[in-house]
Design a protein around this motif. Structure first.
Motif, PDB file in Angstrom:
ATOM      1  N   ASP A   4     -67.783  48.999 -11.698  1.00 59.65           N
ATOM      2  CA  ASP A   4     -66.699  49.741 -11.048  1.00 59.65           C
ATOM      3  C   ASP A   4     -67.076  50.353  -9.701  1.00 59.65           C
ATOM      4  O   ASP A   4     -66.777  51.523  -9.417  1.00 59.65           O
ATOM      5  N   VAL A  12     -59.795  44.336  -6.392  1.00 56.83           N
ATOM      6  CA  VAL A  12     -59.254  43.643  -7.559  1.00 56.83           C
ATOM      7  C   VAL A  12     -57.929  44.275  -7.989  1.00 56.83           C
ATOM      8  O   VAL A  12     -56.987  43.571  -8.336  1.00 56.83           O
ATOM      9  N   THR A  79     -64.845  46.158 -12.990  1.00 59.51           N
ATOM     10  CA  THR A  79     -65.589  45.216 -12.154  1.00 59.51           C
ATOM     11  C   THR A  79     -67.053  45.246 -12.563  1.00 59.51           C
ATOM     12  O   THR A  79     -67.584  46.268 -12.984  1.00 59.51           O
ATOM     13  N   ALA A  85     -64.653  40.487 -12.359  1.00 55.15           N
ATOM     14  CA  ALA A  85     -63.838  41.575 -12.901  1.00 55.15           C
ATOM     15  C   ALA A  85     -63.000  41.063 -14.063  1.00 55.15           C
ATOM     16  O   ALA A  85     -62.716  39.867 -14.162  1.00 55.15           O
ATOM     17  N   TRP A 114     -60.618  36.504  -4.164  1.00 55.23           N
ATOM     18  CA  TRP A 114     -60.543  36.739  -5.597  1.00 55.23           C
ATOM     19  C   TRP A 114     -59.587  35.749  -6.252  1.00 55.23           C
ATOM     20  O   TRP A 114     -58.461  35.565  -5.784  1.00 55.23           O
TER      21      TRP A 114
END
Length: 132
Positions: A4, A12, A79, A85, A114
């Motif tokens: 995180d 994300v 994450t 993640a 991502w």
């Protein structure tokens, strides 16, 4: 491994929000962009098992745009390092009272950004002790 990291979590979370908006508005172009274009990408849905990006985009193209509105609850995004993640959320549809949807996505950062590489969606009767 750092869990995180604030800047990664923000990235994300932003992509997850893009996904949610694209889903409820049936923006198949954005949905296609967010899944990894790879035959190893998969999505287990409520009534389908989709193996590969082509199967996922074909499903999206054929899906009715009616009744996609929903609200999410208890979203958890975690994450792992800078490039991986997991996003999990519950969702509710007015058309399905007493039922709760569960969605999990694995996100990986690639050179192009991502991407979702695996997703799972299921719907169950809402547990009596966990109503949201």
């Amino acid at each position: 491994m750092e869990v995180d990291l604030p800047e990664v979590l923000a990235e994300v979370s932003g992509q997850f929000e893009r996904y949610e908006q694209a889903l409820v508005s049936n923006d198949t172009a954005v949905l296609g962009e967010l899944f990894r274009a790879d035959p190893r990408t998969l999505r287990y849905g409520v009534g389908e098992n989709l193996y590969g990006y082509q199967a996922i985009t074909a499903f999206r193209a054929a899906r009715s745009p009616i009744g996609l509105s929903r609200r999410t609850a208890q979203t958890v995004i975690t994450t792992y390092g800078r490039d991986t993640a997991v996003a999990s959320t519950l969702f509710y549809r007015d058309s399905a009272p007493g039922r709760v949807g569960r969605q999990m996505q694995t996100w990986v950062r690639f050179a192009e950004g991502w991407k979702i590489v695996a997703a799972h969606v299921s719907i169950i009767d809402e547990p009596r002790d966990q109503k949201t």
